[in-house]
Write an enzyme that holds these catalytic residues in place. Structure first.
Site, short mmCIF file in Angstrom:
data_model
loop_
_atom_site.label_atom_id
_atom_site.label_comp_id
_atom_site.label_asym_id
_atom_site.label_seq_id
_atom_site.Cartn_x
_atom_site.Cartn_y
_atom_site.Cartn_z
N SER A 196 38.87 -35.11 -9.18
CA SER A 196 37.66 -34.04 -9.18
C SER A 196 36.84 -35.21 -9.38
O SER A 196 35.40 -35.36 -9.15
CB SER A 196 37.58 -33.69 -10.18
OG SER A 196 37.66 -33.96 -11.51
N SER A 226 42.26 -36.02 -11.61
CA SER A 226 41.36 -36.68 -11.25
C SER A 226 40.43 -38.22 -11.84
O SER A 226 39.42 -38.48 -10.78
CB SER A 226 40.35 -35.15 -12.43
OG SER A 226 40.63 -34.16 -11.88
N LYS A 248 30.32 -39.15 -14.50
CA LYS A 248 30.64 -38.22 -13.91
C LYS A 248 29.58 -37.06 -14.85
O LYS A 248 29.46 -37.01 -15.11
CB LYS A 248 32.14 -37.57 -14.18
CG LYS A 248 32.62 -36.49 -14.06
CD LYS A 248 34.09 -36.48 -13.44
CE LYS A 248 35.08 -35.26 -12.92
NZ LYS A 248 36.07 -34.95 -12.82
#
Lengths: 470, 68
Positions: A157, A181, A82
């Site tokens: 996210s 997330s 990420k």
């Protein structure tokens, strides 16, 4: 094994083929780069690709293995990160344009541990701006799309990790989870996502959203891979003030021991106040399956989970406000307006309200732990709905008009707020072909039992073996 | 805890000035409902009795650490 599609294998399977010499790390890297080439125009799971870096690292891994220096199951394995994990010399945008040219001068703890295990990153993955949204929308980099239906969101996210693992662009990715997330995109994309106990994995070199609620977690195809990842990542780090000093554990040990007599509690309220019928149906079937494996399942009443969410929201927003204060006051025009307002609202929370929210959080956590004295594991659906359409703002669920973000995050946020370990595994599909996630939650540092329970379920089903036709 | 009063627009503007916000009134008008919603969440917590409880929920009480 000739003609085997390497991109469809788990880390565990890839690792054993690399160890035996059946495939080389370079073969693996090239296969995933081809897969990324083919799918990226549709999925948008990457913010920055790192093909050259990956090929160099794979060649180095190949040499090391040929020299007899095999480091273990991650040696020669590509990982997606990420884009808030700092990577030395490679830009780390945190999903923003404000940090769009930020090139860290050192690695995050996660990137360092991966390197030490012989793994390497193959790209920096899509995320929502500063990880402050549960959708997969990003005004600056476009939306990440769900491999099961390109008109649907991947969840956030950690949206890129969800889409990339589900589609076979990477065999494993690292995400972060402040309100869900890791687990939300895992559920929406039909993969496994683990949020460990607060403090188990170092957050050093991770762009923060909320100091007291941020967690790092692996996103994988299988529970076994999540256990492997935890073996690699868990450990004390003085550079993270919340890192917990514990004896190292082997999370593979006992993984296949089954769940005879394990007590599973299903919350009797809150979770069901907003719940899509098809998601509930898949969850109830999963509970029947758990019973058939020897566990005892029953309803439990818990403390007010909605109140935990309110406390978590106040804490998270307040901390996000101060973390991004300078950015939002000086460069506010470069934020997505929705994220900007969310961050700014944190600056209006009085200190006593923030501290009171922290007290409420501590009190309710204690009460929730009392429930976990009665059972070993709590089980819920991960989200109240399957993947919404990309631009969907609201959904009608059981006759209630609910904001999408609430439908996505309301169940997971509870367990981020109290720092308990939680995992999402696939437990079915809607009639429209969208994955549904099962969330299991344990006591602090009970990851071994949590993984064992998830493994027993996963091994008795084939939901995790299904692949999107992307 | 005594229930706090609702946030008025005037108080909101004063707080925004104190925080160093640019006085972009269009933006502040859009921000006001978001801040009001946050204050509603704060108010939801006001009735929870917390005397004597030390904040720091991020940390894990050692007597609740799982043993296997």
């Amino acid at each position: 094994m000739p003609n085997e599609d390497l991109t469809q294998l788990s880390v565990s399977q890839l690792g054993s083929r690399i160890e035996s010499g059946d495939v080389s790390p370079v073969d693996v890297a090239e296969a995933f780069i081809r897969r990324i080439d083919a799918l990226e125009p549709q999925l948008n799971a990457f913010i920055t690709r790192a093909d050259e870096h990956a090929l160099l690292a794979a060649r180095e891994a190949e040499k090391e293995i040929l020299r007899g220096n095999y480091k273990g199951p991650f040696h020669g394995i590509p990982v997606g990160l990420k884009d808030l994990f700092w990577t030395k010399g490679v830009r780390t945008t945190s999903g923003s344009v404000i940090d769009g040219d930020f090139v860290p001068t050192e690695d995050s703890a996660v990137a360092s541990r991966m390197k030490a295990a012989g793994a390497y990153f193959i790209g920096k993955l899509h995320m929502t701006e500063f990880a402050f949204d549960g959708t997969s929308l990003n005004r600056h980099y476009g939306p990440a799309r769900n491999p099961w239906n390109l008109a649907r969101m991947a969840g956030g996210s950690s949206s890129g990790p969800g889409a990339a693992v589900a589609s076979g662009q990477v065999p494993i990715a690292m995400g972060t989870d402040t309100g869900g997330s890791v687990r939300v995109p895992a559920a929406l994309c039909g993969i496994t996502g683990l949020k460990p106990t607060f403090g188990l994995i170092s957050r050093y070199g991770v762009t923060p959203l909320s100091w007291s609620m941020d967690h790092v977690g692996p996103m994988t195809r299988t529970v076994r891979d999540a256990a492997l990842a935890l073996n690699m990542l868990a450990g004390y780090d003085t550079r993270d003030p919340d890192s917990v000093e514990m004896q190292p554990k082997n999370y593979l040990e006992g993984l296949d021991r089954g769940i005879q007599k394990i007590r599973i509690g299903v919350p009797s309220d809150f979770v069901w106040d907003v719940m899509d019928f098809e998601v509930e149906k898949a969850f109830r079937a999963a509970m029947v399956q758990m019973e058939s494996l020897g566990s005892h399942t029953r309803e439990v009443s818990t403390t007010d989970l909605g109140l935990i969410n309110s406390a978590g929201s106040v804490v998270q927003t307040s901390e996000a406000g101060i973390i991004h204060r300078s950015r939002v006051l000086n460069q506010g025009q470069y934020f997505d307006p929705v994220i900007r307002r969310r961050v700014e609202s944190g600056l209006f929370i009085p200190a006593e309200a923030y501290l009171h929210a922290q007290q409420v959080r501590a009190k309710l956590k204690g009460l929730l732990l009392e429930t976990l004295d009665e059972v070993d594991i709590l089980a819920t659906p991960t989200t109240a709905i399957a993947a919404p359409e990309i631009d969907q703002e609201r959904a009608v669920i059981q006759g209630q008009d609910v904001p999408i973000r609430e439908a996505l995050l309301r169940i997971t946020r509870v367990f981020s707020t109290v720092g308990l370990p939680a995992i999402s595994v696939p437990c079915g599909f809607t009639e429209g072909g969208l994955p549904v996630g099962l969330q299991l939650v344990g006591k602090p540092f009970s990851e071994s039992l949590l993984l064992r329970t998830a493994q027993a379920y996963q091994e008795s089903t084939d939901w995790h073996l299904r692949r999107p036709k992307v | 805890m005594t229930e706090r009063p609702d946030l008025t627009y005037d108080v909101f503007i004063t707080l925004a000035q104190q925080q160093g916000f640019a006085m972009d009134m269009l933006h502040l008008e859009e921000l006001f409902p978001e801040v009001q919603a946050m204050f509603q969440r704060v108010k939801l917590l006001d009735h929870v009795y917390t005397a004597g409880i030390q904040p720091g929920a991020g940390s894990i009480p050692t007597d609740n650490v799982a043993t296997e």
